[in-house]
Design an enzyme around this catalytic site. Structure first.
Site, PDB file in Angstrom:
ATOM      1  N   GLU A  94       0.829  -1.209   0.000  1.00  0.00           N
ATOM      2  CA  GLU A  94       0.000   0.000   0.000  1.00  0.00           C
ATOM      3  C   GLU A  94       0.868   1.266   0.000  1.00  0.00           C
ATOM      4  OE1 GLU A  94      -3.111   0.866  -0.335  1.00  0.00           O
ATOM      5  OE2 GLU A  94      -4.100  -1.078  -0.376  1.00  0.00           O
ATOM      6  N   GLU A 152       2.262   1.670  -3.480  1.00  0.00           N
ATOM      7  CA  GLU A 152       1.237   2.090  -4.438  1.00  0.00           C
ATOM      8  C   GLU A 152       0.853   3.557  -4.265  1.00  0.00           C
ATOM      9  OE1 GLU A 152      -1.147  -2.180  -4.991  1.00  0.00           O
ATOM     10  OE2 GLU A 152      -2.218  -0.452  -4.188  1.00  0.00           O
ATOM     11  N   GLU A 153       0.667   3.965  -3.009  1.00  0.00           N
ATOM     12  CA  GLU A 153       0.161   5.320  -2.771  1.00  0.00           C
ATOM     13  C   GLU A 153       1.235   6.395  -2.895  1.00  0.00           C
ATOM     14  OE1 GLU A 153      -2.223   5.786   0.737  1.00  0.00           O
ATOM     15  OE2 GLU A 153      -3.772   4.410   0.004  1.00  0.00           O
TER      16      GLU A 153
END
Lengths: 282, 282
Positions: free
Chosen positions: B166, B169-170
């Protein structure tokens, strides 16, 4: 993200003067989606026509996810929704939730539930005896193996409440939750789903044992050293770790996560953390 | 407990000399149950007849749970199963699992998945700057609020892997998982399901930020004190606890749960526990 978890009361069902419904009754959710719950039997072809009109209108309105909640007795309508492009999101005993994504962009629909939560209860008394059971079913059945009480946490139940309940159900012993000492995540444990297993320490508040008839062959308070010497415990990596952790905790050399209620926005929840490190010591 | 998680290869489909199937093809599971997967289209009345014969035979054989896995394109057969007394156990995108309990005793069927697992990532660099984002959607959208990266753990993914994924990705930042610092359980967070939210500490391995276009408005390294002073953080009980825990951890005053792979029987999993307390200090 589009979800049914909350919704406005903006009913979008359109009724014409003659009383015939020309669109499915939709309720907006806060993520730009629409939820429709079918509550009355309908002819599949009438449902199909309604669904097409509704989808066209919702597309024009810029809606994102469309949810259809179909009760079990109306499952015959599922085929119509599938033919219109709907797929399954989840199902509970009495309903199937179908879903469709209107925008051209990739869907941002929420995931379905992925985990089950289970517990093992470490309950030790002042004589260093641990509460153990022999199970009537499962892998250890009939092998004379003594285990911690274990169980699955109910839907909507907190981990600490679930551990207290399971110990009471299996052995009749009342307990108070102390800490989560460790937890374990495994995958593909039932169907394709995952399991989160929490090792909980509990303090006994009563001592008389009354073993559950349906699941438990026998239950007893067993000297800790005797428990740990069982070959079944010695030979399994997970049980050895659990034993080390429980021994360290009993000797005052280990700190797990305690539990306190903590709210966020309008939602209640329980936070589990190492409170000895964080809060002033008593 | 009857489940489809594993099964013997004992095919119970009975074919007569003329080639017509007189029973549904069933596979035994290890809990005394039978699983049947419908793979070919069938006339509902033929399905009904087969189902009745099969249920009679399975009752005679002392079977317990009967599972029917119905692929999406054959959902038209669900109505027939429901009429015979089946209910829904769960559904995934492409199939519905129906279930029936044959014995007179209470059913001991396994629970459906009850929880989703999510994470928040605490990533702090040597200058005491924390990695934060502004989200394009949700409650904090457009409010200028800087938050830890958050996300939902994928099905079959470990919590530590999900937190690293995460963050990447962010924000584009590579990280290494350090510890679970705390976790929180909430109920009825989506549909009727529960959420387990894990606060994870991660160590940055790269520092250049490249914010995800679809979900993230902005991302930056922000001085820790500046993050904690945000009214949004100060005013929410959960965020205040999280901030205290992260501050204590940064100062070396807090110990969470580290993660190691631990096997049990033939199953792999990951155990999260307070390893500083348990293992010899380095």
């Amino acid at each position: 993200m589009s979800t049914c978890s909350s919704s406005s009361t903006n009913q979008m069902a359109a009724e014409e003067a003659n009383g015939s419904v020309t669109m499915l009754p939709g309720v907006e959710d806060k993520y730009g989606g629409v939820v429709t719950e079918i509550s009355h039997p309908m002819d599949p072809s009438a449902f199909s026509a309604l669904l097409r009109t509704s989808l066209s209108n919702w597309t024009l309105q810029g809606k994102k996810g469309v949810w259809i909640k179909l009760p079990r007795h109306l499952i015959g309508l599922a085929e119509t929704a599938v033919k219109e492009g709907f797929w399954f999101h989840h199902a509970e005993k009495d309903y199937l939730m179908l879903v469709y994504w209107l925008p051209k962009e990739d869907n941002t629909l929420p995931f379905n539930a992925s985990h089950r939560v289970s517990i093992a209860a470490f309950v030790i008394n002042h004589k260093k005896e641990v509460l153990v059971v022999q199970e009537k079913t499962g892998r250890t059945k009939g092998k004379g193996i003594w285990k911690f009480p274990t169980g699955v946490v109910n839907e909507g139940e907190y981990i600490h409440d679930g551990s207290v309940r399971e110990v009471k159900e299996e052995t009749g012993v009342d307990t108070e939750f102390v800490q989560v000492l460790a937890f374990r995540q495994t995958h593909k444990t039932f169907f394709e789903k995952s399991n989160l297993f929490f090792l909980c320490m509990l303090k006994p508040l009563s001592f008389e044992i009354s073993a559950q008839e349906s699941e438990i062959e026998a239950a007893q308070w067993m000297p800790w050293d005797e428990y740990t010497k069982q070959p079944f415990v010695q030979n399994h990596e997970l049980l050895r770790y659990m034993t080390e952790i429980c021994s360290a905790k009993t000797n005052g050399d280990y700190e797990g996560f305690t539990s306190i209620p903590v709210s966020e926005h309008d939602q209640q929840g329980n936070l589990y953390f190492n409170s000895l490190d964080l809060l002033p010591r008593h």
